[in-house]
Write a protein that holds these residues in place. Structure first.
Motif, PDB file in Angstrom:
ATOM      1  N   GLN A  29      -3.440  13.657 -13.304  1.00  0.00           N
ATOM      2  CA  GLN A  29      -4.773  13.856 -13.870  1.00  0.00           C
ATOM      3  C   GLN A  29      -5.835  13.419 -12.859  1.00  0.00           C
ATOM      4  N   MET A  30      -6.904  14.178 -12.831  1.00  0.00           N
ATOM      5  CA  MET A  30      -8.022  13.841 -11.946  1.00  0.00           C
ATOM      6  C   MET A  30      -9.277  13.651 -12.790  1.00  0.00           C
ATOM      7  N   MET A  31      -9.903  12.491 -12.654  1.00  0.00           N
ATOM      8  CA  MET A  31     -11.146  12.224 -13.404  1.00  0.00           C
ATOM      9  C   MET A  31     -12.336  12.662 -12.546  1.00  0.00           C
ATOM     10  N   TRP A  32     -13.318  13.270 -13.194  1.00  0.00           N
ATOM     11  CA  TRP A  32     -14.365  13.935 -12.434  1.00  0.00           C
ATOM     12  C   TRP A  32     -15.707  13.847 -13.150  1.00  0.00           C
ATOM     13  N   PHE A  33     -16.786  13.923 -12.397  1.00  0.00           N
ATOM     14  CA  PHE A  33     -18.114  14.148 -12.976  1.00  0.00           C
ATOM     15  C   PHE A  33     -18.833  15.144 -12.093  1.00  0.00           C
ATOM     16  N   SER A  34     -19.801  15.835 -12.670  1.00  0.00           N
ATOM     17  CA  SER A  34     -20.487  16.894 -11.917  1.00  0.00           C
ATOM     18  C   SER A  34     -21.992  16.772 -12.009  1.00  0.00           C
ATOM     19  N   ASP A  35     -22.653  17.101 -10.917  1.00  0.00           N
ATOM     20  CA  ASP A  35     -24.104  17.289 -10.942  1.00  0.00           C
ATOM     21  C   ASP A  35     -24.424  18.768 -11.108  1.00  0.00           C
ATOM     22  N   GLY A  36     -23.475  19.596 -10.796  1.00  0.00           N
ATOM     23  CA  GLY A  36     -23.688  21.048 -10.867  1.00  0.00           C
ATOM     24  C   GLY A  36     -22.368  21.756 -11.096  1.00  0.00           C
ATOM     25  N   ILE A  37     -21.997  22.604 -10.138  1.00  0.00           N
ATOM     26  CA  ILE A  37     -20.801  23.424 -10.342  1.00  0.00           C
ATOM     27  C   ILE A  37     -19.593  22.867  -9.602  1.00  0.00           C
ATOM     28  N   GLU A  38     -19.686  21.643  -9.072  1.00  0.00           N
ATOM     29  CA  GLU A  38     -18.580  21.153  -8.243  1.00  0.00           C
ATOM     30  C   GLU A  38     -17.269  20.985  -9.007  1.00  0.00           C
ATOM     31  N   ALA A  80      -4.852   4.559 -15.976  1.00  0.00           N
ATOM     32  CA  ALA A  80      -5.838   5.023 -14.991  1.00  0.00           C
ATOM     33  C   ALA A  80      -5.469   6.417 -14.508  1.00  0.00           C
ATOM     34  N   PRO A  81      -6.476   7.254 -14.215  1.00  0.00           N
ATOM     35  CA  PRO A  81      -6.157   8.586 -13.691  1.00  0.00           C
ATOM     36  C   PRO A  81      -5.502   8.469 -12.319  1.00  0.00           C
ATOM     37  N   ASP A  82      -4.705   9.467 -11.948  1.00  0.00           N
ATOM     38  CA  ASP A  82      -4.026   9.427 -10.643  1.00  0.00           C
ATOM     39  C   ASP A  82      -5.034   9.619  -9.514  1.00  0.00           C
ATOM     40  N   LEU A  83      -5.967  10.518  -9.757  1.00  0.00           N
ATOM     41  CA  LEU A  83      -6.991  10.817  -8.752  1.00  0.00           C
ATOM     42  C   LEU A  83      -8.353  10.748  -9.425  1.00  0.00           C
ATOM     43  N   ILE A  84      -9.366  10.406  -8.646  1.00  0.00           N
ATOM     44  CA  ILE A  84     -10.693  10.267  -9.255  1.00  0.00           C
ATOM     45  C   ILE A  84     -11.792  10.530  -8.250  1.00  0.00           C
ATOM     46  N   ARG A  85     -12.834  11.183  -8.719  1.00  0.00           N
ATOM     47  CA  ARG A  85     -14.027  11.361  -7.885  1.00  0.00           C
ATOM     48  C   ARG A  85     -14.823  10.064  -7.977  1.00  0.00           C
ATOM     49  N   THR A  86     -15.129   9.474  -6.824  1.00  0.00           N
ATOM     50  CA  THR A  86     -15.761   8.159  -6.836  1.00  0.00           C
ATOM     51  C   THR A  86     -17.088   8.149  -6.073  1.00  0.00           C
ATOM     52  N   THR A  87     -17.920   7.198  -6.445  1.00  0.00           N
ATOM     53  CA  THR A  87     -19.113   6.863  -5.659  1.00  0.00           C
ATOM     54  C   THR A  87     -18.863   5.484  -5.053  1.00  0.00           C
TER      55      THR A  87
ATOM     56  N   SER B 231     -21.707  15.831 -23.116  1.00  0.00           N
ATOM     57  CA  SER B 231     -22.006  14.723 -22.195  1.00  0.00           C
ATOM     58  C   SER B 231     -21.658  15.071 -20.749  1.00  0.00           C
ATOM     59  N   THR B 232     -20.723  16.009 -20.553  1.00  0.00           N
ATOM     60  CA  THR B 232     -20.327  16.334 -19.176  1.00  0.00           C
ATOM     61  C   THR B 232     -21.428  17.091 -18.424  1.00  0.00           C
ATOM     62  N   PHE B 233     -22.472  17.529 -19.136  1.00  0.00           N
ATOM     63  CA  PHE B 233     -23.575  18.197 -18.437  1.00  0.00           C
ATOM     64  C   PHE B 233     -24.450  17.192 -17.684  1.00  0.00           C
ATOM     65  N   GLY B 234     -24.240  15.896 -17.942  1.00  0.00           N
ATOM     66  CA  GLY B 234     -25.036  14.874 -17.265  1.00  0.00           C
ATOM     67  C   GLY B 234     -24.345  14.397 -15.998  1.00  0.00           C
ATOM     68  N   GLY B 235     -24.986  14.595 -14.852  1.00  0.00           N
ATOM     69  CA  GLY B 235     -24.427  14.168 -13.575  1.00  0.00           C
ATOM     70  C   GLY B 235     -25.104  12.907 -13.069  1.00  0.00           C
ATOM     71  N   GLU B 236     -24.764  12.519 -11.861  1.00  0.00           N
ATOM     72  CA  GLU B 236     -25.365  11.314 -11.292  1.00  0.00           C
ATOM     73  C   GLU B 236     -26.835  11.554 -10.953  1.00  0.00           C
TER      74      GLU B 236
END
Lengths: 416, 277
Positions: A29-38, A80-87, B231-236
């Motif tokens: 599993q990969m945990m992720w967040f997006s600002d757009g289409i990434e 914990a997820p195996d992979l994760i997008r991090t800051t 909620s996933t529409f909110g990014g950094e």
């Protein structure tokens, strides 16, 4: 009533039966967040990775506001997820849970690498961000405001091969004060993060000795914060975004076309692509020393401790390959954390080249200095308070605000 | 004779209603604005140029994330319906037991149940999380359905409502030879319809709008509910307000339908039990 009960029972049974179907489980599993289409770009890459290797990595997205909360509960529950997008912030706050990427990829080929306390990388830099200065060309040209232009080889300002200084910047932007069609000469994102390059542009690092003492109360740092305070207390910058703490206020201001500049970062460029006036990105001014500096940030791919570490590291090795790494950043597009990456920014080529130029012009020691600063727990609230304190007409003097920030940093280091 | 309310009362009621409706209407109208209007420094209440592009955008099946909207709606509906049916069943039975049966420790049990009303979810989140892991329902929809099935507020509401049913009615049924199940199904449940409707509506609403608990209990994006998806529409750095507003508008529709169907029972139940949203 009997009919109602019977219908309820049938509905409940139906839903229960529907839930009984077992779903095939992914390999990782990969945990992720997006600002757009990434997220969508990474999902396409994961499909290709599955075709090439047979390993199924399932991506799940979490909104940024609850990202660390969610990760914290997963870590607490040994899930914990195996992979994760991090800051940088995520890596710093959970650094003992990440797997060392020492030897997994060639560190010399990347910038903005985050290291743990053992000086081992714990993230593969994916995309990077850079602070920068948006300018409204129509407004600046209409009021004869001079700004640096690139002749294809060098920046030219006042006929000389250089960018502008903060003093020259103020002189030029003051031409917009009270001018027709101008609300304020400029607008600033309220976050303290946008101010920090001004310290580096004075030619100093923030750390005197990393994690021991800082240069925050030096004359250079005071001069930088005094400059920002003068912007807010004078007529140069609209103080509404910081007075009301509205991070969305500054871009909204700039989008009206009635502000000459917006101090922010590359993440707004794609939003501004649809604006109906001409704009570009100008190099940020320097202190009198002529040192250029931006603040690097960015996202990395990290692996977390668990049962699938080897598989996760295999994926990161694959992702670090130039073709795969560039596919991600071209898909969005983003500034790349890979040195020498070839990214097609399309219609945003011009502005992005300026951001890239800012990154290239930033001394490596300053970039490393800031990465160490991001390891201070609570650094962002500390610097946010600092700029709010000086923007407030009844607030602190620059020196007082810097002393307060320095003390908060030392307290944080002691507590953590 | 009951006096009709005067014009002043209507005006005040309209103003109060509009204050509460404002954010809802603002969300709906904003979802119909163009991107440039959404970005305006001084936003307008009504769109200058009406557009449905954001609604088409969130239904666009060509996109991985957007294409799952139908699944998220189904997931939310599934969780809300099943959880509501369970909540009605458990709360009605528990309320009946506490209202009409005298047994050792009944008052203590009631007090313990009432005390749990004082505990916010955030306080008991970690223990519940451990329980659902122990029962191996973590990251399944059952983790969203079972823990909130019995609510202290629901049990208390039902108990208070059932206290008004005369004990003689139940005694008569017993003398006539009715079993306890028959009494429950043919006397208690029909008489408790307003309270059941209130519990059903609130339970459905809570589960439909639930965010924090699904955030903790679900990590498989295929099991996401609408609120998690929104909620996933909110990014950094950026938030996709257009898609967030359009999806939020869609998420209101089922709640409106449920309320319109049950509004008579809902108002009656609210008046008779004193329960508020």
């Amino acid at each position: 009533m009997k009919k109602f009960l019977a219908l309820s029972l049938i509905l409940m049974l139906g839903l229960v039966i529907a839930a009984c179907g077992e779903r095939e489980q992914p390999d990782m599993q990969m945990m992720w967040f997006s600002d757009g289409i990434e997220g969508e770009v990474m999902e396409d890459m994961l499909e290709r990775y599955r075709e090439e290797t047979g390993v199924w990595i399932e991506l799940f997205e979490i909104g940024w506001d609850d990202y660390e909360t969610r990760l914290g509960t997963m870590v607490d529950g040994d899930d914990a997820p195996d992979l994760i997008r991090t800051t940088e912030g995520v890596m710093n706050n959970f650094k003992e849970h990440f797997v060392s990427l020492d030897g997994v990829y060639d560190e010399a080929g990347f910038t903005n690498i985050f290291y743990n306390d053992d000086n081992e990388p714990i993230g593969l830099p994916m995309d990077v961000t850079a602070n920068g200065l948006y300018v409204n060309l129509e407004l600046l040209d209409a009021h004869e405001v001079e700004y640096p232009v690139h002749d294809g080889e060098n920046w030219i300002f006042n006929g000389e091969e250089r960018v502008w200084t903060w003093t020259e910047f103020v002189t030029e932007m003051e031409k917009l004060v009270g001018a027709e069609g101008v609300t304020y000469p400029g607008t600033y994102d309220p976050q303290g993060h946008r101010f920090m390059p001004m310290i580096y542009q004075q030619g100093i690092k923030i750390w005197d000795e990393p994690f021991v003492s800082t240069n925050l109360t030096s004359d250079e740092a005071v001069a930088a914060l005094t400059l920002l305070q003068d912007f807010y207390h004078g007529d140069l910058v609209d103080d509404a975004p910081i007075a009301n703490w509205n991070p969305g206020g500054a871009p909204s201001n700039f989008e009206t076309g009635m502000y000459g500049f917006h101090m922010s970062g590359n993440w707004f460029a794609s939003d501004y692509a649809t604006l109906d006036f001409d704009w570009t990105v100008a190099p940020m001014p320097t202190g009198e020393t002529g040192v250029r500096a931006t603040l690097l940030g960015g996202k990395s791919m990290s692996a977390m401790q668990g049962e699938n570490v080897d598989m996760a590291l295999d994926f990161i090795t694959w992702l670090a390959e130039p073709a795969n790494h560039d596919e991600f950043n071209n898909g969005v597009p983003f500034l790349s954390g890979r040195i020498g990456a070839e990214i097609d920014f399309g219609e945003l080529e011009g502005p992005y080249q300026v951001f890239q130029d800012e990154i290239n012009a930033t001394p490596a020691e300053y970039a490393a200095d800031w990465l160490q600063m991001t390891q201070v727990v609570g650094i962002y609230p500390i610097i946010n308070d600092m700029v709010q304190d000086v923007a407030d007409p009844d607030g602190l003097t620059p020196l007082e605000a810097l002393e307060k920030a320095e003390q908060a940093i030392m307290d944080s280091l002691e507590d953590n | 004779m009951i006096r009709k309310p005067g014009i002043i009362v209507y005006i005040i009621a309209t103003v109060i209603a509009f204050v509460f409706l404002w954010p809802v209407l603002y969300t709906i109208f904003s979802s119909l604005k163009t991107m440039s209007e959404l970005r305006a420094a001084v936003p307008t209440f009504l769109p200058q140029e009406w557009t449905f592009e954001h609604f088409f955008d969130i239904w666009d099946r060509g996109s991985w994330r957007r294409g799952n909207l139908a699944r998220y709606i189904y997931n939310t509906f599934y969780v809300a319906v099943l959880s509501t049916l369970l909540a009605v069943l458990i709360n009605t039975m528990s309320g009946y037991a506490l209202a009409k049966f005298r047994f050792k420790g009944d008052t203590v049990i009631l007090l313990i149940i009432l005390a749990t009303i004082m505990l916010p979810l955030e306080v008991i989140m970690v223990p519940i999380s451990r329980v659902i892991r122990f029962f191996r329902i973590y990251n399944t929809h059952w983790a969203l359905i079972i823990p909130p099935a019995a609510t202290p507020a629901g049990i208390f509401l039902m108990r208070q409502f059932l206290l008004k049913i005369p004990d003689d009615l139940i005694e008569c049924a017993r003398i006539d030879g009715a079993s306890e199940w028959r009494i429950f199904l043919t006397i208690i449940v029909p008489n408790a319809k307003p309270a059941i409707a209130t519990i059903a509506i609130f339970s459905f609403m809570w589960r439909w709008n639930d965010y924090i608990w699904p955030l903790i209990a679900i990590s498989d994006s295929n099991l996401y509910t609408l609120q998690l998806h929104i909620s996933t529409f909110g990014g950094e750095y950026r938030t996709n307000w257009a898609n967030m507003l359009a999806t939020s508008t869609i998420s209101m529709i089922p709640m409106l339908i449920v309320f319109l169907i049950f509004q008579r029972q809902f108002v009656q139940g609210t008046v008779e039990t004193g329960m508020k949203g």
